[in-house]
Motif scaffolding. Structure first.
Motif, PDB file in Angstrom:
ATOM      1  N   LYS A 125     -30.790  19.157 -79.615  1.00  0.00           N
ATOM      2  CA  LYS A 125     -31.780  18.085 -79.660  1.00  0.00           C
ATOM      3  C   LYS A 125     -31.102  16.722 -79.560  1.00  0.00           C
ATOM      4  O   LYS A 125     -31.543  15.835 -78.823  1.00  0.00           O
ATOM      5  CB  LYS A 125     -32.585  18.178 -80.955  1.00  0.00           C
ATOM      6  CG  LYS A 125     -33.561  17.024 -81.193  1.00  0.00           C
ATOM      7  CD  LYS A 125     -34.661  16.972 -80.143  1.00  0.00           C
ATOM      8  CE  LYS A 125     -35.649  15.866 -80.429  1.00  0.00           C
ATOM      9  NZ  LYS A 125     -36.715  15.789 -79.413  1.00  0.00           N
ATOM     10  N   LEU A 126     -30.018  16.538 -80.302  1.00  0.00           N
ATOM     11  CA  LEU A 126     -29.297  15.269 -80.284  1.00  0.00           C
ATOM     12  C   LEU A 126     -28.727  14.985 -78.901  1.00  0.00           C
ATOM     13  O   LEU A 126     -28.847  13.860 -78.387  1.00  0.00           O
ATOM     14  CB  LEU A 126     -28.179  15.292 -81.323  1.00  0.00           C
ATOM     15  CG  LEU A 126     -27.317  14.025 -81.416  1.00  0.00           C
ATOM     16  CD1 LEU A 126     -28.174  12.808 -81.758  1.00  0.00           C
ATOM     17  CD2 LEU A 126     -26.217  14.214 -82.470  1.00  0.00           C
ATOM     18  N   ASP A 151     -31.095  10.962 -92.080  1.00  0.00           N
ATOM     19  CA  ASP A 151     -29.875  10.955 -92.879  1.00  0.00           C
ATOM     20  C   ASP A 151     -28.684  10.660 -91.972  1.00  0.00           C
ATOM     21  O   ASP A 151     -28.312  11.486 -91.130  1.00  0.00           O
ATOM     22  CB  ASP A 151     -29.703  12.309 -93.561  1.00  0.00           C
ATOM     23  CG  ASP A 151     -28.485  12.342 -94.478  1.00  0.00           C
ATOM     24  OD1 ASP A 151     -27.703  11.371 -94.482  1.00  0.00           O
ATOM     25  OD2 ASP A 151     -28.316  13.348 -95.183  1.00  0.00           O
ATOM     26  N   ASP A 152     -28.081   9.476 -92.125  1.00  0.00           N
ATOM     27  CA  ASP A 152     -26.960   9.082 -91.277  1.00  0.00           C
ATOM     28  C   ASP A 152     -25.767  10.023 -91.423  1.00  0.00           C
ATOM     29  O   ASP A 152     -25.032  10.261 -90.466  1.00  0.00           O
ATOM     30  CB  ASP A 152     -26.512   7.651 -91.606  1.00  0.00           C
ATOM     31  CG  ASP A 152     -27.516   6.607 -91.143  1.00  0.00           C
ATOM     32  OD1 ASP A 152     -28.343   6.952 -90.286  1.00  0.00           O
ATOM     33  OD2 ASP A 152     -27.466   5.472 -91.635  1.00  0.00           O
ATOM     34  N   SER A 153     -25.548  10.534 -92.615  1.00  0.00           N
ATOM     35  CA  SER A 153     -24.400  11.415 -92.829  1.00  0.00           C
ATOM     36  C   SER A 153     -24.531  12.701 -92.022  1.00  0.00           C
ATOM     37  O   SER A 153     -23.551  13.200 -91.457  1.00  0.00           O
ATOM     38  CB  SER A 153     -24.238  11.739 -94.309  1.00  0.00           C
ATOM     39  OG  SER A 153     -25.388  12.422 -94.806  1.00  0.00           O
ATOM     40  N   THR A 159     -22.911  14.500 -84.343  1.00  0.00           N
ATOM     41  CA  THR A 159     -22.330  13.645 -83.308  1.00  0.00           C
ATOM     42  C   THR A 159     -20.841  13.891 -83.150  1.00  0.00           C
ATOM     43  O   THR A 159     -20.326  13.983 -82.026  1.00  0.00           O
ATOM     44  CB  THR A 159     -22.568  12.158 -83.637  1.00  0.00           C
ATOM     45  OG1 THR A 159     -23.970  11.923 -83.783  1.00  0.00           O
ATOM     46  CG2 THR A 159     -22.048  11.268 -82.503  1.00  0.00           C
ATOM     47  N   ASN A 160     -20.137  14.006 -84.269  1.00  0.00           N
ATOM     48  CA  ASN A 160     -18.691  14.223 -84.213  1.00  0.00           C
ATOM     49  C   ASN A 160     -18.342  15.499 -83.467  1.00  0.00           C
ATOM     50  O   ASN A 160     -17.379  15.540 -82.687  1.00  0.00           O
ATOM     51  CB  ASN A 160     -18.101  14.260 -85.631  1.00  0.00           C
ATOM     52  CG  ASN A 160     -18.098  12.904 -86.303  1.00  0.00           C
ATOM     53  OD1 ASN A 160     -18.215  11.870 -85.651  1.00  0.00           O
ATOM     54  ND2 ASN A 160     -17.971  12.896 -87.628  1.00  0.00           N
ATOM     55  N   ILE A 164     -16.096  15.899 -80.055  1.00  0.00           N
ATOM     56  CA  ILE A 164     -14.936  16.793 -79.985  1.00  0.00           C
ATOM     57  C   ILE A 164     -15.030  17.715 -78.774  1.00  0.00           C
ATOM     58  O   ILE A 164     -14.027  17.974 -78.093  1.00  0.00           O
ATOM     59  CB  ILE A 164     -14.815  17.618 -81.281  1.00  0.00           C
ATOM     60  CG1 ILE A 164     -14.426  16.718 -82.454  1.00  0.00           C
ATOM     61  CG2 ILE A 164     -13.803  18.752 -81.114  1.00  0.00           C
ATOM     62  CD1 ILE A 164     -14.477  17.406 -83.804  1.00  0.00           C
ATOM     63  N   ASP A 165     -16.232  18.190 -78.478  1.00  0.00           N
ATOM     64  CA  ASP A 165     -16.434  19.127 -77.377  1.00  0.00           C
ATOM     65  C   ASP A 165     -16.556  18.434 -76.020  1.00  0.00           C
ATOM     66  O   ASP A 165     -16.745  19.101 -74.992  1.00  0.00           O
ATOM     67  CB  ASP A 165     -17.691  19.974 -77.623  1.00  0.00           C
ATOM     68  CG  ASP A 165     -17.512  20.914 -78.804  1.00  0.00           C
ATOM     69  OD1 ASP A 165     -16.364  21.264 -79.112  1.00  0.00           O
ATOM     70  OD2 ASP A 165     -18.529  21.296 -79.417  1.00  0.00           O
ATOM     71  N   GLY A 166     -16.470  17.104 -76.005  1.00  0.00           N
ATOM     72  CA  GLY A 166     -16.537  16.370 -74.740  1.00  0.00           C
ATOM     73  C   GLY A 166     -17.936  16.179 -74.200  1.00  0.00           C
ATOM     74  O   GLY A 166     -18.113  15.821 -73.035  1.00  0.00           O
TER      75      GLY A 166
END
Length: 201
Positions: A125-126, A151-153, A159-160, A164-166
């Motif tokens: 979804k993101l 929730d930003d956390s 996102t991270n 990492i996966d490009g």
């Protein structure tokens, strides 16, 4: 379910799929015949129907000598056995159909299938949201994404991983906006039909 049983399911499913349009009957009978666990059988039935519907809609015939499709079938079947979410099953059905396409080499196909297995629906979804806002301003992008993630956390966790996966990167300009990368676009194309992005997911 052990690995041999899963592979047997994949082989039986290939026999039902390859060269049969429509393939009502053989797909289900051979699939269910080699695996009798009720929960897994229900998942396979749902997934097989999704594959069938897509092949019929596209009027697509798979070459029985397509080794890449065969390998993808076995891999996808293993993932289906561990998947209960309908949205994931839909993505896996799309991915299997697209695995026969020459645009996706075999190694990338296997990598993408592993990502479908590893990603949650929220990851997808993101990535979809970044795709939708790829030509918009940073504010438009932020408003849309923050409207989905309260929730930003938790947002940072998803996102991270995509970074990492490009799948995601940054623009090389003053705005320094997070954007979907070409690999991310290709991944979304792989799990959808006709290159579109399913906005409902």
């Amino acid at each position: 379910m052990n690995k041999d049983n899963i592979n047997d399911v994949g082989i039986a499913t290939v026999k039902g799929c390859v060269g049969l349009i429509p393939f009502v009957g053989p797909l289900f009978s051979e699939l269910i015949g080699v695996y009798t666990n009720k929960k897994a059988t229900k998942r396979f039935e749902q997934w097989a129907k999704l594959v069938e519907e897509r092949l019929e809609k596209l009027d697509k015939k798979i070459d029985e000598d397509n080794e890449k499709f065969y390998s993808a079938m076995v891999k996808t079947t293993q993932i289906v056995a561990k998947t209960h979410q309908k949205e994931k099953l839909e993505y896996l059905a799309n991915a299997l159909i697209n695995s026969a396409d020459v645009d996706f080499d075999e190694e990338l196909t296997q990598i993408f299938l592993e990502l479908v297995e590893r990603y949650t629906l929220t990851h997808i979804k993101l990535l979809n949201l970044y795709y939708q806002t790829m030509n918009g301003s940073r504010k438009i992008q932020s408003d849309l994404i923050n409207g989905y993630f309260r929730d930003d956390s938790s947002l940072n966790i998803y996102t991270n991983q995509l970074f990492i996966d490009g799948m995601l990167g940054y623009t090389n300009d003053a705005e320094d906006k997070t954007v979907i990368m070409p690999l991310g676009e290709k991944f979304l194309k792989f799990i959808t039909i006709n290159g579109g992005v399913n906005d409902e997911k």
